[in-house]
Motif scaffolding. Sequence first.
Motif, PDB file in Angstrom:
ATOM      1  N   ASN A 142     -54.465   5.076 -76.452  1.00 12.10           N
ATOM      2  CA  ASN A 142     -53.721   5.841 -77.450  1.00 12.10           C
ATOM      3  C   ASN A 142     -52.885   6.936 -76.798  1.00 12.10           C
ATOM      4  O   ASN A 142     -53.194   7.395 -75.702  1.00 12.10           O
ATOM      5  N   CYS A 143     -51.827   7.336 -77.497  1.00 14.09           N
ATOM      6  CA  CYS A 143     -50.945   8.402 -77.031  1.00 14.09           C
ATOM      7  C   CYS A 143     -50.679   9.386 -78.162  1.00 14.09           C
ATOM      8  O   CYS A 143     -50.483   8.975 -79.309  1.00 14.09           O
ATOM      9  N   ASN A 165     -39.997  10.658 -75.576  1.00 19.05           N
ATOM     10  CA  ASN A 165     -40.190   9.460 -74.741  1.00 19.05           C
ATOM     11  C   ASN A 165     -40.868   8.319 -75.491  1.00 19.05           C
ATOM     12  O   ASN A 165     -41.319   7.341 -74.876  1.00 19.05           O
ATOM     13  N   GLU A 166     -40.941   8.411 -76.808  1.00 19.58           N
ATOM     14  CA  GLU A 166     -41.714   7.433 -77.584  1.00 19.58           C
ATOM     15  C   GLU A 166     -41.202   5.999 -77.433  1.00 19.58           C
ATOM     16  O   GLU A 166     -41.990   5.058 -77.362  1.00 19.58           O
ATOM     17  N   HIS A 206     -51.863  11.442 -72.663  1.00 22.34           N
ATOM     18  CA  HIS A 206     -51.026  12.368 -73.414  1.00 22.34           C
ATOM     19  C   HIS A 206     -49.548  12.041 -73.227  1.00 22.34           C
ATOM     20  O   HIS A 206     -49.081  11.891 -72.096  1.00 22.34           O
ATOM     21  N   GLY A 207     -48.835  11.954 -74.326  1.00 27.87           N
ATOM     22  CA  GLY A 207     -47.418  11.640 -74.261  1.00 27.87           C
ATOM     23  C   GLY A 207     -46.606  12.702 -73.555  1.00 27.87           C
ATOM     24  O   GLY A 207     -45.515  12.425 -73.060  1.00 27.87           O
ATOM     25  N   ALA A 258     -46.513  10.352 -67.796  1.00 27.59           N
ATOM     26  CA  ALA A 258     -47.113   9.440 -68.776  1.00 27.59           C
ATOM     27  C   ALA A 258     -46.542   8.029 -68.694  1.00 27.59           C
ATOM     28  O   ALA A 258     -47.280   7.038 -68.707  1.00 27.59           O
ATOM     29  N   LEU A 259     -45.227   7.924 -68.587  1.00 29.05           N
ATOM     30  CA  LEU A 259     -44.599   6.610 -68.548  1.00 29.05           C
ATOM     31  C   LEU A 259     -45.006   5.851 -67.287  1.00 29.05           C
ATOM     32  O   LEU A 259     -45.342   4.658 -67.343  1.00 29.05           O
TER      33      LEU A 259
END
Length: 245
Positions: free
Chosen positions: A7-8, A16-17, A219-220, A225-226
């Motif tokens: 999950n994010c 960045n979604e 965490h986004g 994160a990416l």
Amino acid sequence: MRTIDINCDVGEGVGNEKELFPMISSCNIACGGHAGSKETIRWCLELAKEFNVKVGAHPSYPDKENFGRVSMSISDADLIKSIQAQMQLFESVRSKLNTPLHHIKPHGALYNDIAKNEQLSQAFLKSIEAFKDEVYLYVPFNSVVEKVAKKNGYKVLIEAFADRNYNNDLNLVSRKEDNAIISNEEEVLKHVLRMAKDNVVKTIKNEDIAMNADTYCIHGDTPSALQILMYITEHLPEYNLQVKP
């Protein structure tokens, strides 16, 4: 091949979604307490539908100034009022898109505080009582809120943090410390593998402590994160694990 849930936290202003959603299986959408607006909620809900990601609401202390990451002195009544207002905002958007709500995950300092404080846990649970029968609550392992929630008939899923270090008491290392966040993708993969396959977490004191988890958070707003998600998505199948079937 076993599937695990990653999950994010999203809708928090990072933007960045679009890159994150193809690689996650559930999301926690900020709903106005620490971040988020009708526009960002809608954007994240539309992405969740496009990429078949389970939807969660991510309410917080009403504290945009500190991004919800500082404990607040707030009455139970005011907390309940705030959380309910955040959920109403979230639901006003979600209902129009007809997207199922899978879970609720409190954010930041509120998440950490209800993990230890029974009175605060009771207040938070009262604030989301309307969702009790339909959705899951994401909570930390062996936390006060887990015990109170189960006692009161809430459905819970245990969450672990893929990009955060743990103390021996299984509390997260404070973000004030330099070693709070795991930003190296290889270390995140090792962290997840220990938790997912061995049911242990390696603490900052290099000890393996038993812990179970149903979902793992990245965490986004973690800067890498990416890169983390791209790396673990590529390499988890080598260990008979995958994020999405």
